[in-house]
Design an enzyme around this catalytic site. Sequence first.
Site, PDB file in Angstrom:
ATOM      1  N   GLY A 252       0.820  -1.208   0.000  1.00  0.00           N
ATOM      2  CA  GLY A 252       0.000   0.000   0.000  1.00  0.00           C
ATOM      3  C   GLY A 252       0.862   1.269   0.000  1.00  0.00           C
ATOM      4  O   GLY A 252       1.073   1.878  -1.037  1.00  0.00           O
TER       5      GLY A 252
ATOM      6  N   SER B 156       4.518  -5.609  -3.705  1.00  0.00           N
ATOM      7  CA  SER B 156       4.337  -4.166  -3.807  1.00  0.00           C
ATOM      8  C   SER B 156       5.090  -3.443  -2.687  1.00  0.00           C
ATOM      9  O   SER B 156       6.295  -3.633  -2.537  1.00  0.00           O
ATOM     10  CB  SER B 156       2.840  -3.835  -3.807  1.00  0.00           C
ATOM     11  OG  SER B 156       2.617  -2.511  -4.224  1.00  0.00           O
ATOM     12  N   TYR B 157       4.411  -2.621  -1.867  1.00  0.00           N
ATOM     13  CA  TYR B 157       5.123  -1.927  -0.797  1.00  0.00           C
ATOM     14  C   TYR B 157       5.605  -2.880   0.290  1.00  0.00           C
ATOM     15  O   TYR B 157       6.415  -2.507   1.132  1.00  0.00           O
ATOM     16  CB  TYR B 157       4.258  -0.814  -0.184  1.00  0.00           C
ATOM     17  CG  TYR B 157       5.089   0.180   0.591  1.00  0.00           C
ATOM     18  CD1 TYR B 157       5.824   1.163  -0.075  1.00  0.00           C
ATOM     19  CD2 TYR B 157       5.190   0.117   1.975  1.00  0.00           C
ATOM     20  CE1 TYR B 157       6.616   2.070   0.634  1.00  0.00           C
ATOM     21  CE2 TYR B 157       5.976   1.015   2.690  1.00  0.00           C
ATOM     22  CZ  TYR B 157       6.685   1.987   2.006  1.00  0.00           C
ATOM     23  OH  TYR B 157       7.478   2.869   2.704  1.00  0.00           O
TER      24      TYR B 157
ATOM     25  N   ASP C  81       2.913  -5.266 -15.388  1.00  0.00           N
ATOM     26  CA  ASP C  81       2.622  -4.258 -14.369  1.00  0.00           C
ATOM     27  C   ASP C  81       3.402  -2.989 -14.691  1.00  0.00           C
ATOM     28  O   ASP C  81       4.616  -3.034 -14.883  1.00  0.00           O
ATOM     29  CB  ASP C  81       3.036  -4.804 -12.999  1.00  0.00           C
ATOM     30  CG  ASP C  81       2.925  -3.771 -11.884  1.00  0.00           C
ATOM     31  OD1 ASP C  81       2.103  -2.843 -12.008  1.00  0.00           O
ATOM     32  OD2 ASP C  81       3.657  -3.906 -10.883  1.00  0.00           O
TER      33      ASP C  81
ATOM     34  N   HIS D  12       0.463  -6.789 -11.563  1.00  0.00           N
ATOM     35  CA  HIS D  12       1.009  -6.444 -10.249  1.00  0.00           C
ATOM     36  C   HIS D  12       0.797  -7.563  -9.237  1.00  0.00           C
ATOM     37  O   HIS D  12       1.687  -7.875  -8.455  1.00  0.00           O
ATOM     38  CB  HIS D  12       0.341  -5.160  -9.765  1.00  0.00           C
ATOM     39  CG  HIS D  12       0.988  -4.538  -8.580  1.00  0.00           C
ATOM     40  ND1 HIS D  12       2.265  -4.038  -8.592  1.00  0.00           N
ATOM     41  CD2 HIS D  12       0.523  -4.336  -7.312  1.00  0.00           C
ATOM     42  CE1 HIS D  12       2.566  -3.537  -7.404  1.00  0.00           C
ATOM     43  NE2 HIS D  12       1.526  -3.708  -6.607  1.00  0.00           N
TER      44      HIS D  12
END
Length: 472
Positions: free
Chosen positions: A85, A181-182, A386, A438
Site C-alpha cells: 500500500g 508491492s510496498y 505491471d 502487479h
Amino acid sequence: MAAPLLFSSFFLLLGFRHSALASSEPAGQEMDRISALPGQPPVAFSQYSGYVTVNEEHGRALFYWLTEATASPEKKPLVLWLNGGPGCSSVAYGASEEIGPFRINRTGSSLYMNNYSWNRVANLLFLESPAGVGFSYTNTTSDLKDSGDNRTAQDALVFLVRWMTRFPQYKYREFYISGESYAGHYVPQLAKKVHDYNKGQSQSQSRPFINLKGFIVGNAVTDNYYDNMGTVSYWWTHSMISDRTYRSILKHCNFSSTKSSEKCDDWLSYAMNREFGNIDQYSIYTPSCLKLTNGTLPVMRFGNTLLRRRVSGYDPCTENYAEKYYNRRDVQKALHANITGIPYKWTACSDVLIKYWKDGEISMLPTYKELISAGLRIWVFSGDTDSVVPVTATRFSLRHLNISVKTRWYPWYSGNQVGGWTEVYKGLTFATVRGAGHEVPLFQPKRAFILFKWPPTEKKMKCNKRDGMCGL
C-alpha cells in the site's frame, strides 16, 4: 544505512525487554479456531483467526488469519504473507484473490476454492498490518497519522513472538516471509528485525524459535531512484507515453529526491491524464472494470510510493466482492474479527495511512546485502505487465546490488509454455512471470504456484517440463 545496533540498543529501540516481548495473552489457540466461514465449501484443513496485541499502552492489535496446509501441516513450513500500500489488507488481496484457499463470488454471498492456493504446500499466515489496516486497530487515534516503516516492522516482530507463544507448534518450524508491492519494504525490514532478534537470543539454543530461512517478494518497491527510473522507462518502452513526454520527465524529475518539482508533477500528470488512456496500470494488457470507472485518475507521488490509485489491485470489482463479504456481521463473527466495534467499515485499503505515512526507507538494497551475507534465501519475482512497480524497475534495482551471477538468464516453463525467465545470483534468485500484472498469483495462478512450489534453485537444471522448470 546505520551500522547494526548492539543487542541492548536494539531492544531499547523496540521498546520492550525480552520478557515483556515474549509475554502477552494466554495461549488462546482453540478460541481462535474457525469452525467454518459463511458460504464456505467443506475443507479438511484447519483455520484460525483473531487478534494479537502488539502495544498495550496504545491499544494496538493486529488481525491474523492462518490457513493450515491441506495435508500434513505439521511437516510443512510456515509462510507469512504481507500486502503493501502502504495501508492495504492481506485479507483482501493475498488471502482472497491471490494465494489463499478461497475466492469470493460476485455477490459476496459465498466462497469457492482456489485450485492453486499456496496452502497446498505450506501453512499460510496472513497479517493485516500495520494497525488501521482491515480489522487491525489501535485505540490511539494519532497512531493512524503516525505510521511508518520502522514501527510497522517492530509491531510485526512483536506479533510473531507473541503469536508463536499462542501457537507453539510453529516454534522452530521453517519460516518464510512473503509479500508484494510496498511489502518490498515490509518483508526485508521484518526479516532484518527477526534476524537481529535471533542474534540476541541465548547462544545455548541450537536454533531460534522464529526459524527464519528466507523471504520472497513480488513486484516489490525496492529503491526510490532505480524504481522511478525503471518505471518511466517501462512506460516509454511499452508505448504508454510519447518520446516528448519521456524526455521531459527525465529532464524535470529528480529521481533522487523525495520531493518532486512542479514541472515534474505537471509532466507526470500530463502522461497519466492525456497519454495513458483508460487502462489498468496494474495490468496494462487486460480490460479495466468499467463499473468503477468514474473519471478518477491515479495519484502520482515520488518518494516512498511511486504510484497509487484510489482503488488498488488488479480488478477493482474483486475488491467490491471482498468489501461486501468482510463487512457482513456473520463473517466477522466467524473470523473473531471486529470484536471492539471499529467505528468504520472494513476496506481493502486505508487512505489515511498512505496519506500520513511517516517514514519510508529510500533504498532496501543495503538491507538485501546484509541479509544475503547472513545466508538467508531470497527470491524476487516480477509480473511483466505491471506498470506500477514494473519488471524494469526491479531489474534496475537488483543490478545495483553488484552481486555475481551464478546461473545465466534462462526460460522456465509452465507445461509446454514459457512461464517466465530467471537468473540466479549469489544469494538471490530473480524470476519474471510472463503475462502477469502487479498481483502475480491473481493473473497467473498456476505459474505463481509453480514458482512458489519450486523456485529456480541455485543449481544448473536440465529441462524438466513435468516439474515446470527448465534451465541450462
